[in-house]
Design a protein around this motif. Structure first.
Motif, PDB file in Angstrom:
ATOM      1  N   ALA A   1      -4.043   4.216   2.017  1.00 59.31           N
ATOM      2  CA  ALA A   1      -2.815   4.344   1.743  1.00 59.31           C
ATOM      3  C   ALA A   1      -2.655   2.753   1.105  1.00 59.31           C
ATOM      4  O   ALA A   1      -2.746   1.800   1.717  1.00 59.31           O
ATOM      5  CB  ALA A   1      -1.612   4.632   2.556  1.00 59.31           C
TER       6      ALA A   1
ATOM      7  N   CYS B   1      -2.605   7.184  -2.278  1.00 63.16           N
ATOM      8  CA  CYS B   1      -3.391   7.424  -0.982  1.00 63.16           C
ATOM      9  C   CYS B   1      -4.924   7.975  -1.645  1.00 63.16           C
ATOM     10  O   CYS B   1      -4.978   9.095  -2.331  1.00 63.16           O
ATOM     11  CB  CYS B   1      -2.753   8.818  -0.300  1.00 63.16           C
TER      12      CYS B   1
ATOM     13  N   TRP C   1       2.510  13.127   2.888  1.00 60.11           N
ATOM     14  CA  TRP C   1       3.146  11.596   3.121  1.00 60.11           C
ATOM     15  C   TRP C   1       4.214  11.722   4.302  1.00 60.11           C
ATOM     16  O   TRP C   1       5.011  12.604   4.347  1.00 60.11           O
ATOM     17  CB  TRP C   1       3.818  11.397   1.883  1.00 60.11           C
TER      18      TRP C   1
ATOM     19  N   CYS D   1      -0.377   8.687   4.757  1.00 61.12           N
ATOM     20  CA  CYS D   1      -0.640   9.852   4.146  1.00 61.12           C
ATOM     21  C   CYS D   1      -1.798  10.401   5.116  1.00 61.12           C
ATOM     22  O   CYS D   1      -2.421   9.747   5.969  1.00 61.12           O
ATOM     23  CB  CYS D   1      -1.156   9.587   2.792  1.00 61.12           C
TER      24      CYS D   1
END
Length: 132
Positions: A5, A21, A35, A95
């Motif tokens: 991320a 991500c 997320w 993420c």
């Protein structure tokens, strides 16, 4: 298997950021990507989720209209665009990936609140700070 991320930073209220991500070791179509965020002193909450396989996107109700999730299969990357940011959006954003066959309700459960489904892999988080 890895999720990376990035894209966090310090912005003023009303500003925008695009979080990325980047996935490696697996194909986006085989996983849903969620997320999450965790604000200081608070629990983790699901923000948004995407299935590139079904081309479906999901959002926490309170964030609809300000956040946009998208996926780029060619780059094996999912993006979360944050617009009109508010101080209460300050958090570490993570993420995570879950195999799409684990549960067809993974994304809807992710953004519904309450206990989130168990994801298979997590990224390290990227910090977003919104000043007033």
């Amino acid at each position: 298997v890895q999720l990376q991320a990035s894209g966090g930073g310090l912005v003023h209220s009303g500003g925008s950021l695009r979080l990325s991500c980047a996935a490696s070791g697996f194909t986006l179509d085989d996983y849903v990507i969620g997320w999450f965020r965790q604000a200081p002193g608070k629990g983790r909450e699901g923000v948004s989720c995407i299935s590139t396989r079904s081309r479906s996107t999901y959002y926490q109700d309170s964030l609809k209209g300000r956040f946009t999730i998208s996926g780029d299969n060619a780059k094996n990357t999912v993006y979360l665009e944050l617009n009109n940011l508010k101080p209460e959006d300050t958090a570490v954003y993570y993420c995570a990936a879950r195999y799409y066959r684990a549960d067809i309700r993974t994304c809807s459960r992710t953004v519904a609140g309450g206990r989130a489904p168990e994801y298979d892999f997590w990224g390290q988080g990227t910090e977003v700070t919104v000043s007033s």
